[in-house]
Design a protein around this motif. Structure first.
Motif, short mmCIF file in Angstrom:
data_model
loop_
_atom_site.label_atom_id
_atom_site.label_comp_id
_atom_site.label_asym_id
_atom_site.label_seq_id
_atom_site.Cartn_x
_atom_site.Cartn_y
_atom_site.Cartn_z
N MET A 70 0.80 -1.23 0.00
CA MET A 70 0.00 0.00 0.00
C MET A 70 0.83 1.29 0.00
SD MET A 70 -3.21 0.62 2.46
CE MET A 70 -4.21 2.01 1.98
N GLY A 71 2.12 1.17 -0.32
CA GLY A 71 2.94 2.38 -0.39
C GLY A 71 2.48 3.29 -1.51
N ASP A 72 2.14 2.67 -2.62
CA ASP A 72 1.76 3.43 -3.79
C ASP A 72 0.42 4.15 -3.57
OD1 ASP A 72 2.32 4.32 -6.28
OD2 ASP A 72 1.98 2.42 -7.32
N ALA A 73 -0.55 3.44 -3.05
CA ALA A 73 -1.86 4.06 -2.79
C ALA A 73 -1.74 5.16 -1.74
CB ALA A 73 -2.86 3.00 -2.34
N LEU A 74 -0.92 4.91 -0.71
CA LEU A 74 -0.72 5.93 0.32
C LEU A 74 -0.14 7.21 -0.29
CD1 LEU A 74 -0.49 6.75 3.41
CD2 LEU A 74 1.89 6.00 3.21
N ALA A 75 0.76 7.05 -1.27
CA ALA A 75 1.36 8.22 -1.90
C ALA A 75 0.29 9.09 -2.57
CB ALA A 75 2.41 7.78 -2.93
N GLY A 76 -0.76 8.46 -3.10
CA GLY A 76 -1.86 9.23 -3.69
C GLY A 76 -2.61 10.01 -2.62
N TYR A 77 -2.83 9.35 -1.49
CA TYR A 77 -3.49 10.00 -0.36
C TYR A 77 -2.67 11.20 0.11
CZ TYR A 77 -5.32 10.38 4.45
OH TYR A 77 -5.85 10.83 5.62
N VAL A 78 -1.34 11.01 0.17
CA VAL A 78 -0.45 12.09 0.61
C VAL A 78 -0.50 13.26 -0.38
CG1 VAL A 78 2.01 12.68 0.93
CG2 VAL A 78 1.07 10.58 1.95
N ALA A 79 -0.47 12.94 -1.67
CA ALA A 79 -0.54 14.00 -2.69
C ALA A 79 -1.81 14.83 -2.48
CB ALA A 79 -0.53 13.39 -4.10
N ALA A 80 -2.91 14.14 -2.18
CA ALA A 80 -4.17 14.85 -1.95
C ALA A 80 -4.10 15.69 -0.67
CB ALA A 80 -5.32 13.84 -1.87
N ARG A 81 -3.57 15.11 0.40
CA ARG A 81 -3.49 15.82 1.68
C ARG A 81 -2.65 17.09 1.56
NH1 ARG A 81 -5.50 13.71 6.58
NH2 ARG A 81 -4.98 15.81 7.22
N GLY A 122 -9.03 6.79 -4.38
CA GLY A 122 -8.00 5.80 -4.65
C GLY A 122 -8.54 4.41 -4.39
N VAL A 123 -8.60 3.61 -5.44
CA VAL A 123 -9.11 2.25 -5.27
C VAL A 123 -7.91 1.29 -5.29
CG1 VAL A 123 -10.69 0.48 -6.13
CG2 VAL A 123 -11.17 2.92 -6.55
N CYS A 124 -7.66 0.62 -4.17
CA CYS A 124 -6.58 -0.36 -4.12
C CYS A 124 -7.06 -1.61 -4.84
CB CYS A 124 -6.24 -0.72 -2.68
SG CYS A 124 -5.68 0.68 -1.71
N ALA A 166 4.29 -9.69 -6.85
CA ALA A 166 4.74 -8.50 -6.09
C ALA A 166 3.64 -8.00 -5.17
CB ALA A 166 5.19 -7.40 -7.04
N MET A 167 2.43 -8.54 -5.32
CA MET A 167 1.32 -8.12 -4.47
C MET A 167 0.87 -9.25 -3.54
SD MET A 167 -0.48 -5.96 -7.53
CE MET A 167 -2.06 -6.61 -7.22
N ASP A 168 1.70 -10.29 -3.45
CA ASP A 168 1.36 -11.40 -2.55
C ASP A 168 1.80 -11.03 -1.13
OD1 ASP A 168 0.39 -12.68 -4.72
OD2 ASP A 168 2.03 -14.12 -4.90
N SER A 203 1.83 -3.03 5.14
CA SER A 203 2.46 -2.27 6.23
C SER A 203 2.09 -0.78 6.25
CB SER A 203 3.97 -2.46 6.21
OG SER A 203 4.46 -2.47 4.90
N ASN A 204 1.86 -0.18 5.09
CA ASN A 204 1.56 1.26 5.11
C ASN A 204 0.16 1.60 5.59
OD1 ASN A 204 3.79 3.09 4.19
ND2 ASN A 204 3.89 1.50 2.61
#
Ligand SMILES: *Cc1c(COP(=O)(O)O)cnc(C)c1O
Length: 460
Positions: free
Chosen positions: A252-263, A272-274, A303-305, A310-311
């Motif tokens: 979830m690092g990538d999805a979190l980065a989208g959330y951060v960009a928005a914040r 953001g749909v994971c 890579a998604m298993d 953690s994020n």
């Protein structure tokens, strides 16, 4: 700007120290004490321009603007596309953001190239050296090897499970020819590799003695670097256009980065749909508010298993109103029982975070690759296919859908061939790899042996 731990029991540190440390000493993850306000990207800016502004906002005076620009310029000069994260149209009001133009054909390059430049610069300034270690089930190790190869101040130790990663993934790690990149092939599985890295970090004396650090997906530098392409996508598609990002997710690092960009104010709204595979713990988190440890199962998108994203801890911290003691409680309970029903202070606001999750079966992933080939003539990687399959299942919306393409099809040729009957050839720029000599050390998954190897192979 100071960075604080999601578990509230570590002292606040600056940007550079938060990035060098990775994990906070109390076991929590670093987040900025307050969200900086960052102006949205514009179409006049290059990718490096935007990356420079984003890193500068988090580094907040610790590094000069010229230094940050140099770091970003060097990080992205090895990408084969000058836009770094170009957008291509896949259908009406639907786009794909190609994040696989880096040296190892996966989106991990976007962050890892930046981290390597950042680490090497600050360590040179401080006259220090560091040993960086990472356990990998595939893409992270290759991205780290490419990024740190030749770094003057870092020795890299990559632990991968012997004969349990794809031949192409292994090639990227083992053929750098760089004396500071060490590959250990452990005769066990990925979890064993990860357990050894954890054991090394648990020994604080050893960490000090070897100056050990990590670059896994919780490192703040990775999140910051990844938030950049959300901002450039918004600029390219129009600053007022509402976007719905579909993000193939594991940690979830990538999805979190989208959330951060928005914040930080770089997006016009946020959805953001994971997109997850049959390892659907994220789904269970978002839909049932339940955090459950499960054994990861093998899927076509390895890579998604990931069984525990953690994020998610950073998201839980934010939506709880930054209640560090609550987060500490939740994660302590999780460590003990592996099963936590999230408290209502997290569960409720989680629904309004803009984030959600959907899971795709292995069969659907395989047919999706063939469907996309039919629709566009493109071969996509199995991780990206999980994303496009989720995008296909979403209800119609006014928003423009952007699926993140997280790897190049050529990185997973066996799966692509099985799904589509087609060859996914290497792009020219990496063809030479196949002929190079692979260098790796096969050894037992013995923590003592790995400890010793690092001690005797790090430069002093
Ligand atoms: C790492 C990876 C992912 C998952 O990214 P997270 O940030 O861990 O959610 C998805 N696709 C590919 C190809 C990857 O290498």
């Amino acid at each position: 700007m100071k960075f604080i731990s999601t578990r509230g029991e570590a002292s606040a540190v600056g940007f550079v120290d938060a990035c060098l440390a990775g994990l906070a000493p109390d076991g929590g993850l670093y987040v900025p004490e307050e969200w900086p306000s960052i102006a949205p990207a514009t179409t006049e800016e290059s990718y490096v321009d935007v990356a420079t502004r984003v890193i500068a906002a988090f580094a907040d005076g610790e590094l000069s603007l010229e230094v940050i620009r140099g770091i970003c310029a060097r990080a992205y000069e090895r990408f084969s596309h000058q836009s770094v994260a170009p957008l291509v149209q896949t259908g009406p009001n639907a786009f794909m953001m190609e994040l696989h133009h880096g040296p190892t054909l996966a989106f991990k390059d976007v962050a890892m190239q930046m981290i390597a430049q950042l680490f090497d610069h600050v360590l040179a300034e401080r006259g220090e050296r560091m040993s960086v270690t990472c356990a990998t089930s595939g893409d992270t190790g290759g991205a780290a090897a490419a990024a740190f190869s030749g770094a003057g101040h870092v020795d890299l130790f990559i632990l991968h499970p012997f004969e349990r990663i794809s031949p192409v993934q292994r090639l990227f790690m083992t053929t750098t020819g760089a004396p500071n990149v060490h590959n250990l092939a452990l005769t066990d599985d990925f979890d064993a590799c990860q357990a050894i890295v954890k054991a090394l970090f648990a020994d604080r004396d050893y960490v000090r003695q070897t100056s050990l650090s990590g670059v896994n997906s919780i490192n703040w530098a990775r999140i910051a670097a990844q938030s950049v392409y959300y901002a450039t996508a918004q600029a390219a598609l129009g600053s007022d256009r509402p976007l719905r990002f579909v993000v193939p997710s594991g940690n979830m690092g990538d999805a979190l980065a989208g959330y951060v960009a928005a914040r930080c104010g770089m997006l016009s709204g946020f959805e953001g749909v994971c997109a997850v595979n049959e390892n659907d713990t994220l789904n269970v988190l978002f839909e049932q508010g339940r955090m459950r440890r499960e054994q990861a199962v093998a899927t076509p998108s390895p890579a998604m298993d990931i069984s525990v994203p953690s994020n998610f801890e950073r998201i839980a911290f934010e939506v709880s109103g930054r209640d560090a003691s609550l987060i500490r409680q939740v994660y302590n309970q999780f460590a003990q029982t592996g099963d936590v029903d999230l408290p209502s202070q997290i569960k409720g606001p989680l629904r309004c975070s803009g984030l959600s999750s959907q899971s795709i079966s292995n069969d659907t992933t395989m047919t999706e690759m063939a469907t996309v080939l039919g629709e566009t003539g493109w071969l996509i990687c199995p991780h990206t296919a999980v994303g496009t399959a989720v995008a296909r299942s979403l209800p119609p919306s006014e928003s423009t859908t952007v699926v993140l393409s997280t790897a190049h099809a050529a990185k997973f040729p066996e799966t692509v061939e099985q799904a589509t009957g087609r060859d996914a050839p290497f792009p020219d720029r990496v063809k030479a790899l196949a002929g190079r000599t692979e260098v790796f050390e096969k050894m037992a998954a013995d923590p003592g042996a790995v400890r010793e190897y690092i001690l005797t192979h790090q430069r002093t």
